[in-house]
Scaffold this motif. Sequence first.
Motif, PDB file in Angstrom:
ATOM      1  N   LEU A 102       4.879   1.547   4.878  1.00 51.88           N
ATOM      2  CA  LEU A 102       3.617   0.811   4.716  1.00 51.88           C
ATOM      3  C   LEU A 102       2.441   1.786   4.682  1.00 51.88           C
ATOM      4  O   LEU A 102       2.254   2.599   5.596  1.00 51.88           O
ATOM      5  N   GLY A 103       1.650   1.729   3.570  1.00 49.66           N
ATOM      6  CA  GLY A 103       0.488   2.596   3.446  1.00 49.66           C
ATOM      7  C   GLY A 103       0.826   4.061   3.335  1.00 49.66           C
ATOM      8  O   GLY A 103      -0.047   4.923   3.535  1.00 49.66           O
ATOM      9  N   GLY A 104       2.031   4.389   2.970  1.00 51.91           N
ATOM     10  CA  GLY A 104       2.460   5.784   2.945  1.00 51.91           C
ATOM     11  C   GLY A 104       2.547   6.364   1.542  1.00 51.91           C
ATOM     12  O   GLY A 104       2.580   5.648   0.539  1.00 51.91           O
ATOM     13  N   ASN A 105       2.566   7.698   1.478  1.00 50.65           N
ATOM     14  CA  ASN A 105       2.801   8.438   0.238  1.00 50.65           C
ATOM     15  C   ASN A 105       4.263   8.883   0.232  1.00 50.65           C
ATOM     16  O   ASN A 105       4.670   9.748   1.008  1.00 50.65           O
ATOM     17  N   VAL A 106       5.035   8.279  -0.646  1.00 51.68           N
ATOM     18  CA  VAL A 106       6.492   8.417  -0.644  1.00 51.68           C
ATOM     19  C   VAL A 106       6.913   9.264  -1.842  1.00 51.68           C
ATOM     20  O   VAL A 106       6.433   9.064  -2.963  1.00 51.68           O
ATOM     21  N   ILE A 107       7.824  10.198  -1.620  1.00 54.95           N
ATOM     22  CA  ILE A 107       8.349  11.034  -2.707  1.00 54.95           C
ATOM     23  C   ILE A 107       9.779  10.589  -3.009  1.00 54.95           C
ATOM     24  O   ILE A 107      10.673  10.752  -2.164  1.00 54.95           O
ATOM     25  N   ASN A 165       0.806  -1.235   0.000  1.00 50.34           N
ATOM     26  CA  ASN A 165       0.000   0.000   0.000  1.00 50.34           C
ATOM     27  C   ASN A 165       0.834   1.277   0.000  1.00 50.34           C
ATOM     28  O   ASN A 165       0.305   2.363   0.266  1.00 50.34           O
ATOM     29  N   ALA A 166       2.094   1.174  -0.310  1.00 55.81           N
ATOM     30  CA  ALA A 166       2.895   2.387  -0.454  1.00 55.81           C
ATOM     31  C   ALA A 166       2.723   2.941  -1.861  1.00 55.81           C
ATOM     32  O   ALA A 166       2.649   2.190  -2.843  1.00 55.81           O
ATOM     33  N   VAL A 167       2.637   4.263  -1.986  1.00 61.48           N
ATOM     34  CA  VAL A 167       2.443   4.927  -3.273  1.00 61.48           C
ATOM     35  C   VAL A 167       3.591   5.904  -3.485  1.00 61.48           C
ATOM     36  O   VAL A 167       3.870   6.747  -2.621  1.00 61.48           O
ATOM     37  N   ASP A 174       2.396  11.715   6.294  1.00 63.61           N
ATOM     38  CA  ASP A 174       2.104  11.045   5.018  1.00 63.61           C
ATOM     39  C   ASP A 174       2.477   9.570   5.048  1.00 63.61           C
ATOM     40  O   ASP A 174       2.032   8.798   4.197  1.00 63.61           O
ATOM     41  N   CYS A 175       3.324   9.166   6.008  1.00 57.10           N
ATOM     42  CA  CYS A 175       3.713   7.761   6.138  1.00 57.10           C
ATOM     43  C   CYS A 175       3.396   7.343   7.580  1.00 57.10           C
ATOM     44  O   CYS A 175       4.186   7.620   8.503  1.00 57.10           O
TER      45      CYS A 175
END
Length: 532
Positions: A373-378, A210-212, A348-349
Amino acid sequence: MKQNISAVLLCLLMIASSLAGCMGTDDSTDDSAIAELENEITMQDEKIAELEAEVATLITQHQEAMDELATVQSTLQTTQASLDSAEANATIHQAEISSLEAEREIALAEVSMLNELMSNMSDQSNETLESMALQIAELNQHMSNLSLMLNESYDRHQENVTLVTQLTVERDNLQAALDQANNTIAGYLQDAADAQAMAELQDHVDGIINAVALDSESNGDPRVTITNNGLSTHFSYTSNITEEHTIYVEICNSSDTWEFNFDGKLFQAATGLNWVSMQSDAEIRNYAYRISYIDTYGFNLYGCYILKTPVSSNQFNTTFSYPNLNLFEYSPDSQNPELYISVCKQNDCPQTADWRMPYPNFRYGELHPHYFLGGNVIPVTINGELPCTISFFAGAGTSCQPPSCTDVMENVGSGTYIIDCESIALGESPYGPTNYTMLNASTIFFEQNVYGDSEIYVCDASASAYLFTGPYGTADVFILGMGSSDEINHTYTTGNPNSGILDTSSGGTFKYKLGAWSDISLLDWNDPDGVC
């Protein structure tokens, strides 16, 4: 008298000019034309006789004019000039008369020839007329055929015009369909490019549930430039992110077993950070797991070291460094180490807090934690090449050469090795024997395999060494100038501590652990051959 003669000649010239007009006409080819020409010649002869009589009269008139000459003496000069001109003209006209007479003779000859020709042509005229009539009939038929062909061509032309109109409409329709198809293909290509870019983007968080991965440029455009100073690796970070966030340097597929064998000493030597041993209920700060694949037994995972750097709100740049990332080159599973640099904004994470090891440990196939896990990663963009201190990562350049080096050797087989690097990490294959001479090593990691037989010669007694013997293995470590009173011989014994530390008088530290039924000796050495 001379004036009378000139007058006569002038008259004759006028008569000759009239005759020239008659004789210069075209002759007819029929009999009437010939007769008419003969009559004209007779008339010209009579006119010449009349002109001769007139000449005689003019002579008389000339004589009378001579009597009047005395009265016009005042104009003599002018008249004489005119007379000279008239005489010249008379000469020219005389020549013309001669020429016309010659032409008349030629015309008479042509009349004779025409008479003969008419005689000859009379026999051929009927045949000629018939031939011409036949040619005319053929021409009329040809014209009729041409008219028919013209009509057919016109009909075909009309058909072609209609066909061209239809084909033009079809062409326009096909062009519109082609344009639409090209637009559709362009859309598909763009979708494919977008999908490829998205796939490459999501590869950054591969194996994390679920990481984006977000687009970097539209999310603060975080960037980092990595350089080296000797063995140290420096990171210069910039971004447009206004929120508080954390930078994560993640190194995966590297040195999975070293943290257990040496209580994180390799990690500490590489990063300058303290390692928390992964024991039950321990709070883990610098390690996480990605999923390699899932099978019937559950999750198959691989480990990643995590190095975190916090960044305050409205702080758009920072720098940080690590002393010897070269040591992460060791990968016991023969997999390529991977480097990921990421940013997570505050909140965000959700799993970014340190995590605890479960008791007594993870069950086989159980999902392990990751900070993303389940986070919005840049993803962080790396400017330029990676320096040679981390040249074992894909995409590294060769633009630097550190003044000191790290030698990482995996699956070392039997043989003799002379190593001239300051940092050394060795992992052996089973059996042996092996022989190492370490000329300048100040940091040493050594892991023996089963049934190993190793001799290690260390030229620097002030080095920091971490030594592990494999099951049923033997290791003899010779330390230059250590002193015989500090020698240690240690054999594995069930139930007793099978590890130890040797502190040398030069400030060195040699830590060791024994595998089952193995032994180690730390011995004084005076370098009799002068290899150091």
